[in-house]
Design an enzyme around this catalytic site. Structure first.
Site: not given
Ligand code: ASP
Length: 347
Positions: A40, A82, A116-117
């Protein structure tokens, strides 16, 4: 002390007056490299539709004021969500960072931007496989780069501040999110949308980061060697996580063993509880040589590592972290007692 004759003092004063004014020598700013992998933090638009535009890392690192912290260079390794990052990419990223640290002694540290995932899993893998003397800081954002209140720029600036701080050395790989620096081992994503999602249940963050400085909460262990050597590892063994729930039967466990799993991590109920059908299936799995680690689905708390049933407790590693450790452990041994010893070193 004997006083100098007055003519000598006069000569010294004249010499001082004629000496060229000393220009203060500007201290060179420490250098860091930011490696972009996506997530993100590197997205714009399409947030709610799941079809964002990917923003290059070169653009993301142009945060006002970051240049006063460090001389920042960047490189785009990948630009993916991710959820597309797994064991093959962990190996590639770890080797790439290790090579950069070896070849570029001028780098104070490395920052990795990441979705973040699954950030906690990548960060823990890096922590277990990199030397740990110079900081490797994984960061990201909960809000895309074009959203009001985007958290990426602050996270990047704070990651740069942490990466150049000598007190961050010797601590391995870390996660920096929302003004806090966490040990990769301890941190987990606890909320699907909030910026304060990253927490370390029952552990303190390494440091909190305020406008007036970084405030460290834990001494540095002074690490300088990798805990796992992945030089000869071409592929990580298959390890799956199995969820525990009321009435769970044996179908998933039996299927995973047939699919070739070398290890299973149970996200058991409570303190690692298993249904009778899961227990029976795990006995069959162990008889087939599969190493079983039992953790908890509760989100925090311990499952004792040493057990007398041939399985290994995860301690307070959550199931996804226990999986990372078990994969690396199985790349060294398939003896459950040895695996238990490895898990004990991480408690
Ligand atoms: N869907 C995103 C990821 O993990 C979520 C994020 O980056 O917060 O790539």
């Amino acid at each position: 002390m004997r006083s100098l004759p007055s003519c000598t003092l006069l000569l010294l004063a004249l010499a001082a007056a004629q000496a060229p004014a000393q220009t203060p020598v500007a201290k060179p700013r420490p250098s860091i490299l930011v490696i972009g992998t996506g997530g993100t933090i590197g997205s714009a638009g399409g947030y709610w539709t799941g079809n964002p535009t990917r923003v290059p890392i070169e653009q993301l690192v142009r945060v006002p004021g970051i240049d006063s912290v460090a001389s920042v260079a960047s490189e785009q390794l990948w630009n993916v969500a991710s959820s597309a990052i797994g064991p093959t990419r962990w190996l590639e990223l770890s080797r790439h960072v290790a090579e950069l640290l070896r070849a570029r002694p001028e780098l104070a540290g490395i920052v990795v931007t990441h979705g973040t995932d699954t950030m906690e899993e990548t960060a823990y893998f890096l922590d277990l496989t990199l030397p740990g003397d110079r900081p490797v800081i994984v960061t990201g954002a909960m809000r895309p780069s074009d959203m009001a209140g985007a958290d990426g720029p602050a996270n990047l600036t704070n990651a740069a501040r942490a990466a150049v701080d000598p007190r961050t050395r010797g601590r391995g790989a870390m996660v920096l999110m929302d003004d806090r620096l966490f040990a990769a081992r301890d941190v987990t994503k606890t909320n699907s949308t909030r910026v304060e999602t990253f927490q370390a249940p029952e552990r303190a963050p390494i440091a909190i980061i305020d406008a007036d400085g970084l405030f460290y909460r834990q001494p540095s262990p002074g690490r300088s060697t990798p805990l796992f050597d992945i030089a000869g590892v071409r592929e990580l063994p298959r390890v799956d996580v199995v969820y525990g729930y009321a009435g769970a039967d044996s179908v998933v466990i039996d299927a995973l063993v047939s699919a070739g799993a070398k290890g299973l991590v149970m996200a058991g109920v409570g303190r690692g509880g298993l249904t009778p059908a899961q227990s029976a299936a795990l006995r069959r799995a162990r008889a087939a040589g599969v190493v079983v680690v039992v953790g908890t689905r509760t989100g925090s708390g311990r499952v004792p590592v040493i057990r007398d049933d041939g399985m290994v407790g995860a301690g307070d590693l959550n199931p996804q972290k226990a999986r990372v450790l078990l994969m690396l452990g199985l790349s060294r041994t398939s003896d459950p007692r040895e695996i238990a010893r490895i898990f004990q070193t991480q408690q």
